[in-house]
Design an enzyme around this catalytic site. Sequence first.
Site, PDB file in Angstrom:
ATOM      1  N   ARG A 117      21.098  19.361 -21.701  1.00  0.00           N
ATOM      2  CA  ARG A 117      20.246  20.540 -21.776  1.00  0.00           C
ATOM      3  C   ARG A 117      19.808  20.973 -20.379  1.00  0.00           C
ATOM      4  NH1 ARG A 117      14.504  20.875 -23.821  1.00  0.00           N
ATOM      5  NH2 ARG A 117      14.226  22.959 -24.668  1.00  0.00           N
ATOM      6  N   LYS A 182      16.256   7.245 -23.689  1.00  0.00           N
ATOM      7  CA  LYS A 182      17.200   8.195 -24.267  1.00  0.00           C
ATOM      8  C   LYS A 182      18.490   7.496 -24.686  1.00  0.00           C
ATOM      9  CE  LYS A 182      19.144  12.797 -23.559  1.00  0.00           C
ATOM     10  NZ  LYS A 182      19.043  14.043 -22.766  1.00  0.00           N
ATOM     11  N   ARG A 317       6.531  15.888 -24.035  1.00  0.00           N
ATOM     12  CA  ARG A 317       6.227  14.573 -23.473  1.00  0.00           C
ATOM     13  C   ARG A 317       4.977  14.033 -24.133  1.00  0.00           C
ATOM     14  NH1 ARG A 317       7.322  15.303 -16.964  1.00  0.00           N
ATOM     15  NH2 ARG A 317       9.323  16.333 -17.177  1.00  0.00           N
TER      16      ARG A 317
END
Length: 323
Positions: A117, A182, A317
């Site tokens: 992204r 991630k 976040r």
Amino acid sequence: MIDAALLNCLADGQFHSGQEIGKSLGISRSAVWKQVKYLETLGVEVYSVRGRGYRIPGGLELLNEAAVQEHFSGRLSQVVSKQVIDSTNLMALRELNQPDAHRSLYLAEYQESGKGRRGRRWVSPFASNLYMSLVWRFQQGVAALEGLSLVVGVAVAEALQAYGLSDVKLKWPNDLLVGQSKLGGILLEMQGDASGECHVVIGIGLNVSMHENAATEVDQPWTSVAGALKRPVSRNELLISILERLIDRLEVFSQQGFSAFKSQWEALHAYQNEDITLHLGSKQISGRCVGVDEHGALLVDQGGEVKTYHAGEVSVRLHGTGH
């Protein structure tokens, strides 16, 4: 390009002498050495021991294009697998004018220009992870695609759960996490009529067995399926499991839209009912994340007023952390 016979030879994880490899491939020992060095530049760890030859510790599991094609006969129009490519999304975008573009699957062992992204580079070591792009045709235009990246996330997460990774979560709008690390990401790219027929390239990058030495360029906490499970993982098994769920859910999404998946996504949401900070350009907004609406937009409770935020505008976040 890597000689496929060399890869098949070294895939067993055993030592093979340069002479043996050269003889079976019909090339010189010098050419074998050059091929091995090229493999190393792609992130493959190769042991070289004088008198014994070359060995890839743990071996390699290469993607089985024919097996995937056979398994999804009638559900995929074609399966194209490349050793080294710029990116599977770019490969798919170049082929969108083909008559069989719908339900075409593109795979790669290595991406030279993989991206996530906002144009971030996606680190793609050879034969370690899954890099895949599936082309899907939609008839209702761009408005009907709201929430699509979330549905793709649900399909991948559920496949991982079935594989034993029970603590996988989704970060809005297109990341897969284990804890705060991630695991993978989703990148959608569209071509076609904004109000009519269009094709969407659904790109998925998933860390499966990535070695720490190959991920020195990753600029955020990361993990892999094998690392999280603490056991070897078959990329081919995982690929088939993901595709089975993804195709099923795309067929439902084409008819019913995101609302059919809202509760499933929220059950997998990493930050459900958490205090978060949204970064909207230079603007920061704090509030409690209360899920998503029927179109996949993020819902944030800001002092008793729930506001919606759409994909591509914000990052999420946990409030007070750097993750």
